[in-house]
Design an enzyme around this catalytic site. Structure first.
Site, PDB file in Angstrom:
ATOM      1  N   LYS A 225       0.814  -1.219   0.000  1.00 33.00           N
ATOM      2  CA  LYS A 225       0.000   0.000   0.000  1.00 33.00           C
ATOM      3  C   LYS A 225       0.847   1.268   0.000  1.00 33.00           C
ATOM      4  O   LYS A 225       2.048   1.255   0.248  1.00 33.00           O
ATOM      5  CB  LYS A 225      -0.990  -0.027   1.168  1.00 33.00           C
ATOM      6  CG  LYS A 225      -2.105  -1.039   0.906  1.00 33.00           C
ATOM      7  CD  LYS A 225      -3.231  -0.974   1.897  1.00 33.00           C
ATOM      8  CE  LYS A 225      -4.369  -1.907   1.455  1.00 33.00           C
ATOM      9  NZ  LYS A 225      -5.460  -1.957   2.439  1.00 33.00           N
ATOM     10  N   ARG A 265      -3.177 -10.022   5.016  1.00 31.69           N
ATOM     11  CA  ARG A 265      -3.566 -10.203   3.610  1.00 31.69           C
ATOM     12  C   ARG A 265      -2.460  -9.641   2.730  1.00 31.69           C
ATOM     13  O   ARG A 265      -2.137  -8.454   2.821  1.00 31.69           O
ATOM     14  CB  ARG A 265      -4.896  -9.477   3.361  1.00 31.69           C
ATOM     15  CG  ARG A 265      -5.455  -9.595   1.959  1.00 31.69           C
ATOM     16  CD  ARG A 265      -6.744  -8.784   1.857  1.00 31.69           C
ATOM     17  NE  ARG A 265      -7.402  -8.906   0.565  1.00 31.69           N
ATOM     18  CZ  ARG A 265      -7.109  -8.177  -0.510  1.00 31.69           C
ATOM     19  NH1 ARG A 265      -6.149  -7.250  -0.431  1.00 31.69           N
ATOM     20  NH2 ARG A 265      -7.764  -8.362  -1.645  1.00 31.69           N
TER      21      ARG A 265
END
Length: 286
Positions: A225, A265
């Site tokens: 991210k 994740r």
């Protein structure tokens, strides 16, 4: 209900004595991290099997990008992308979750063999989602969400990001429980990168204990991210592309596992699978 590591366990799913690893299969042409690489059903199933072979405990299949600025696909296209991949992986014995904001996609994916619904909107995007989840008895991931990101970083303003994320997640979980989803089937996710800037994401990661106080197993989804790009930025402020953030992702996975996360994740599984096992070994040596 607690397992040996105190991370909580989720009714209807396998249990692990360490932080679980959820591998990501994006069946999309426009994912921020690997757009288009697994868009074909056969390639996506092969990729999911490869993630399982590398140590993924679950594989999360999604057919719609949730990156900032992404445009939503229609329901028929999302079904076309997702259901055959879920069916193919489940037939091979993989524990599959479906990453969707649509009740119809969740319902058909569960019928095809998925065992977990991972909804980044926590049931807010589709009013039919919670009744479907409640009726099927599927475990449900409730993420902190402040709206679709088609316009960029939506409402990413906080006076106290940890308190506000916890309060908003608590309210959403209460709504999910009121809709009939069993408490032992609820997982929470702080929504890193969703309506949050890099400072917010890091602050939330530094206070995962506050999220644990909500009383549900915790999924941490930091993989590749933007905040990791900011952390890794060079002297000129240039951030590395998403696929060059896997080592940083594994570092977050180790930290999250040490902090008691139920699962992480990730797109690249092998390094994170090693990281969570090391974290468990260190815990076991205490």
């Amino acid at each position: 209900m607690k397992n040996l590591s105190g991370r909580g366990e989720v009714a209807g799913l396998p249990t692990w004595d360490r932080c679980a690893v959820m591998g990501v299969v994006n069946v999309t042409p426009d994912s921020f991290s690997d757009g288009g690489r697994w868009f074909d059903t056969t390639a996506a199933v092969k990729h999911g099997l490869g993630l399982a072979a590398e140590g993924a405990d679950l594989v999360d299949v999604g057919g719609e990008s949730t990156r900032p600025g992404a445009t939503r696909v229609d329901e028929a296209e999302e079904l076309r992308r997702v259901v055959p991949v879920v069916r193919g992986l489940a037939a091979e014995g993989v524990t599959v979750s479906v990453d969707t904001m649509r009740a119809a996609v969740a319902e058909q994916a569960l019928a095809a063999g998925a065992v977990l619904v991972n909804d980044v909107s926590g049931g807010l995007a589709d009013p039919a989602m919670l009744p479907v989840v409640a009726a099927t008895g599927a475990p449900f991931v409730v993420m902190h969400w402040r709206g679709l990101l088609e316009g960029g970083n939506v409402r990413g303003v906080y006076e106290d990001v940890v308190t506000e994320v916890c309060d908003e997640l608590h309210a959403r979980v209460e709504a999910v429980l009121a809709a009939g989803v069993a408490p032992e089937r609820v997982v929470i996710d702080p929504g890193l990168g969703f309506s949050k800037d890099a400072e917010h994401d890091l602050t939330v990661l530094a206070h995962l204990d506050r999220l644990h106080a909500l009383g549900h197993p915790l999924l941490v989804a930091a993989s590749r991210k933007r905040f990791l790009g900011h952390v890794l930025a060079g002297p000129g402020g240039t951030t590395p592309p998403a696929r060059e953030r896997d080592a940083a992702t594994a570092a977050v996975s180790a930290l999250a596992a040490h902090a008691g996360a139920w699962a992480v994740r990730v797109h690249e599984v092998r390094a994170t699978a090693d990281a969570v096992r090391v974290a468990r070994a260190v815990e076991g040596a205490r």
